[in-house]
Design a protein around this motif. Structure first.
Motif, mmCIF file in Angstrom:
data_model
loop_
_atom_site.group_PDB
_atom_site.id
_atom_site.type_symbol
_atom_site.label_atom_id
_atom_site.label_comp_id
_atom_site.label_asym_id
_atom_site.label_seq_id
_atom_site.Cartn_x
_atom_site.Cartn_y
_atom_site.Cartn_z
ATOM 1 N N ALA A 56 0.835 -1.205 0.000
ATOM 2 C CA ALA A 56 0.000 0.000 0.000
ATOM 3 C C ALA A 56 0.869 1.254 0.000
ATOM 4 N N LEU A 57 1.962 1.223 0.743
ATOM 5 C CA LEU A 57 2.883 2.369 0.755
ATOM 6 C C LEU A 57 3.470 2.600 -0.628
ATOM 7 N N ASP A 58 3.917 1.537 -1.284
ATOM 8 C CA ASP A 58 4.506 1.678 -2.616
ATOM 9 C C ASP A 58 3.506 2.259 -3.616
ATOM 10 N N GLN A 59 2.252 1.837 -3.505
ATOM 11 C CA GLN A 59 1.216 2.374 -4.399
ATOM 12 C C GLN A 59 1.021 3.868 -4.173
ATOM 13 N N GLU A 60 1.018 4.287 -2.904
ATOM 14 C CA GLU A 60 0.840 5.700 -2.600
ATOM 15 C C GLU A 60 2.068 6.510 -3.010
ATOM 16 N N LEU A 61 3.258 5.941 -2.825
ATOM 17 C CA LEU A 61 4.468 6.621 -3.273
ATOM 18 C C LEU A 61 4.430 6.842 -4.778
ATOM 19 N N ALA A 62 4.053 5.818 -5.529
ATOM 20 C CA ALA A 62 3.985 5.935 -6.988
ATOM 21 C C ALA A 62 2.948 6.968 -7.403
ATOM 22 N N ARG A 63 1.806 7.002 -6.723
ATOM 23 C CA ARG A 63 0.752 7.977 -7.052
ATOM 24 C C ARG A 63 1.240 9.408 -6.840
ATOM 25 N N VAL A 64 1.805 9.654 -5.668
ATOM 26 C CA VAL A 64 2.256 11.011 -5.351
ATOM 27 C C VAL A 64 3.456 11.390 -6.206
ATOM 28 N N MET A 99 6.672 10.741 3.256
ATOM 29 C CA MET A 99 8.063 10.368 3.537
ATOM 30 C C MET A 99 8.192 9.859 4.969
ATOM 31 N N LEU A 100 7.477 10.491 5.895
ATOM 32 C CA LEU A 100 7.489 10.042 7.284
ATOM 33 C C LEU A 100 6.937 8.624 7.386
ATOM 34 N N ARG A 101 5.875 8.350 6.659
ATOM 35 C CA ARG A 101 5.305 7.005 6.668
ATOM 36 C C ARG A 101 6.335 5.990 6.154
ATOM 37 N N ALA A 102 7.040 6.347 5.085
ATOM 38 C CA ALA A 102 8.054 5.435 4.536
ATOM 39 C C ALA A 102 9.188 5.212 5.533
ATOM 40 N N LYS A 103 9.587 6.277 6.219
ATOM 41 C CA LYS A 103 10.629 6.139 7.247
ATOM 42 C C LYS A 103 10.133 5.254 8.392
ATOM 43 N N ALA A 104 8.858 5.405 8.757
ATOM 44 C CA ALA A 104 8.286 4.601 9.836
ATOM 45 C C ALA A 104 8.234 3.124 9.462
ATOM 46 N N VAL A 105 7.913 2.835 8.203
ATOM 47 C CA VAL A 105 7.891 1.444 7.738
ATOM 48 C C VAL A 105 9.296 0.853 7.809
ATOM 49 N N ASP A 106 10.283 1.629 7.366
ATOM 50 C CA ASP A 106 11.676 1.161 7.438
ATOM 51 C C ASP A 106 12.090 0.923 8.886
ATOM 52 N N ALA A 145 15.419 15.663 -2.351
ATOM 53 C CA ALA A 145 14.422 14.623 -2.619
ATOM 54 C C ALA A 145 13.829 14.756 -4.019
ATOM 55 N N PHE A 146 13.525 15.987 -4.414
ATOM 56 C CA PHE A 146 12.823 16.165 -5.692
ATOM 57 C C PHE A 146 13.737 15.981 -6.900
ATOM 58 N N PRO A 147 14.940 16.526 -6.934
ATOM 59 C CA PRO A 147 15.833 16.192 -8.050
ATOM 60 C C PRO A 147 16.104 14.692 -8.151
ATOM 61 N N THR A 148 16.253 14.022 -7.013
ATOM 62 C CA THR A 148 16.464 12.575 -7.032
ATOM 63 C C THR A 148 15.271 11.873 -7.664
ATOM 64 N N LEU A 149 14.067 12.279 -7.271
ATOM 65 C CA LEU A 149 12.851 11.699 -7.840
ATOM 66 C C LEU A 149 12.773 11.946 -9.336
ATOM 67 N N PHE A 169 12.727 3.793 -4.626
ATOM 68 C CA PHE A 169 11.977 4.841 -3.920
ATOM 69 C C PHE A 169 12.707 5.321 -2.660
ATOM 70 N N GLY A 170 13.439 4.409 -2.038
ATOM 71 C CA GLY A 170 14.143 4.758 -0.815
ATOM 72 C C GLY A 170 15.160 5.869 -1.000
ATOM 73 N N LYS A 171 15.693 6.011 -2.219
ATOM 74 C CA LYS A 171 16.652 7.090 -2.477
ATOM 75 C C LYS A 171 15.991 8.456 -2.310
ATOM 76 N N VAL A 172 14.727 8.545 -2.656
ATOM 77 C CA VAL A 172 13.979 9.791 -2.482
ATOM 78 C C VAL A 172 13.694 10.020 -1.000
ATOM 79 N N VAL A 173 13.249 8.976 -0.333
ATOM 80 C CA VAL A 173 12.899 9.071 1.088
ATOM 81 C C VAL A 173 14.104 9.514 1.908
ATOM 82 N N ASP A 174 15.261 8.968 1.613
ATOM 83 C CA ASP A 174 16.467 9.297 2.387
ATOM 84 C C ASP A 174 16.841 10.773 2.273
#
Length: 447
Positions: A28-36, A110-117, A52-56, A76-81
């Motif tokens: 579900a996180l990956d789907q939301e990351l891809a959408r945003v 991004m906070l959600r992705a960090k929390a999952v990690d 984050a944005f140039p990396t994305l 995706f983690g490269k953006v989150v980091d």
């Protein structure tokens, strides 16, 4: 995703659904990351804010389709980091934040992705150490340990070993530990509580939340705040006990750690809030935590709401006090040219430029305001893999701060201030004396 005009309504923010199982579901996180990410890649207004944005956008542009949903999700983690939760994209740039139907909240995603990690155990020892400010703070005030740690901070060989062992960049500025903690050295209020004078906008008595940084690293900032309050006949007291606000833990995605700190702090702070105190902390990130982040994590907690409503930035309090006709303006010393940096975590509180507004009251003082991210952002700027990026992000700030050839450079965020000072030196820009805004205000009063 086709372009759509952004919302013209004031942004709202949804509570963080961090207690639900779905919040931590990787698919579900990956789907939301891809959408945003698809929305961001079609807009690109935030390209200059952080890494984050140039990396994305580089990841998106490398796909055959030019669409974010075709990026390998393992990337995706490269953006989150690269996101350090400054919140500027949400508060100042993004046209698709709620109530827009696209409902983009990039920082909290991004906070959600960090929390999952974090929940998965994907976190470095260094990050756990740096975010545990209460434990680190126990070193402060112990002479032998304080002297040893401070010596290590300033020794090239020791910093090289620290870089190899913990990944803390050997060139990044690190704060010293104080010889004596602020809370143990703070003077008692000279103004009795019964003499508190409420204004139309402001409570007449203050409870000081020291913050880890002021208590353990730069107690002078706290002493300056107390001196200004005493001069203005505002009775104050230090809150009876305190733990870290939880912001360093939030930045790592350790949401349960944040909840644990909240459980320690809220019963104490809520008592002051309900007794009519203005609660003041001198670090913008701590103020932001209590005003905005904790209410989004605990939207139904009455104590959290009460503390949020009672919490003040120091200069927000002083400006309101001035509008109540209760702030003294008997300044003794002009400050000359002050280059003032507005920290990200002050900007996103939506309180306006209260610090520069206060300093502008001082005669013979010219304040130039720089409103852009310095790049430091908590622990981000000291990490080996991000320190150079942090310096690059801050370069426009360094140059802007130097342009008026100021007498002082200043930022409400002490970490940003030191980062800017380092940036001026590394870029060969004219030096100026670094002083916290509270230090400058105390100096202007001649205290």
């Amino acid at each position: 995703m086709p372009h759509k005009e952004g919302s013209l309504e004031a942004p709202t923010r949804h509570p963080l659904d961090w207690l639900s199982d779905g919040f931590y579901d990787q698919e579900a996180l990956d789907q939301e990351l891809a959408r945003v990410f698809d929305i961001c890649a079609g807009c690109r207004r935030c390209v200059s804010l952080c890494g984050a944005f140039p990396t994305l956008f580089d990841l998106v542009d490398a796909t055959d389709s030019g669409e974010a949903h075709d990026v390998d999700k393992r990337e995706f983690g490269k953006v989150v980091d690269q996101c350090y939760l400054c919140d500027l994209c949400y508060m100042t740039k993004c046209p698709y934040v709620p109530p827009h139907p696209w409902n983009v909240d990039f920082p909290h995603l991004m906070l959600r992705a960090k929390a999952v990690d974090y929940k998965r155990g994907d976190v470095k020892l260094r990050d756990k150490v740096l975010s545990n400010t209460d434990a680190l703070g126990h070193f402060a005030g112990i002479p032998v340990i304080t002297q040893t740690v401070n010596a290590v901070n300033h020794t090239a060989a020791a910093r090289g070993l620290m870089e190899k062992a913990l990944g803390v960049d050997k060139d990044a500025w690190l704060p010293d530990f104080a010889a004596r903690k602020f809370r143990s050295a703070a003077k008692k209020s000279p103004t009795p509580q019964q003499q508190a004078v409420n204004g139309e906008r402001t409570p007449g008595k203050v409870a000081i939340y020291a913050t880890c940084y002021v208590n353990f690293n730069e107690p002078g900032i706290g002493h300056d705040l107390l001196a200004v309050l005493a001069h203005n006949d505002v009775p104050y007291e230090l809150v009876t006990s305190e733990a870290c606000c939880g912001m360093p833990l939030l930045e790592q995605g350790n949401l349960q750690g944040v909840a644990d700190k909240k459980a320690k702090n809220m019963p104490v702070l809520a008592k002051y809030a309900r007794e009519g105190y203005a609660i003041i902390g001198a670090i913008p990130s701590c103020v932001l935590m209590y005003k905005h982040e904790l209410p989004l994590m605990f939207p139904d907690d009455a104590d959290v709401r009460a503390v949020s409503e009672a919490f003040w930035d120091p200069f927000e309090y002083f400006v309101s006090r001035h509008r109540d006709g209760l702030l003294k303006t008997d300044f003794k010393t002009g400050l000359g040219k002050v280059a003032y940096h507005v920290p990200c975590h002050a900007r996103v509180q939506n309180i306006g430029r209260k610090t520069s507004e206060t300093l502008a009251l001082v005669p013979d003082t010219q304040v130039s305001v720089v409103e852009r991210c310095s790049g430091h952002a908590g622990t981000f700027g000291v990490k080996k893999e991000f320190h150079r990026t942090a310096m690059q992000i801050g370069t426009p700030v360094f140059k802007a701060m130097a342009q008026p050839q100021p007498d002082y450079i200043s930022s409400d965020c002490a970490l940003a201030g030191h980062h800017i000072e380092q940036g001026l030196e590394e870029n060969g820009l004219p030096k100026a004396q670094l002083a916290h805004p509270l230090t400058l205000l105390r100096k202007a009063y001649g205290l």
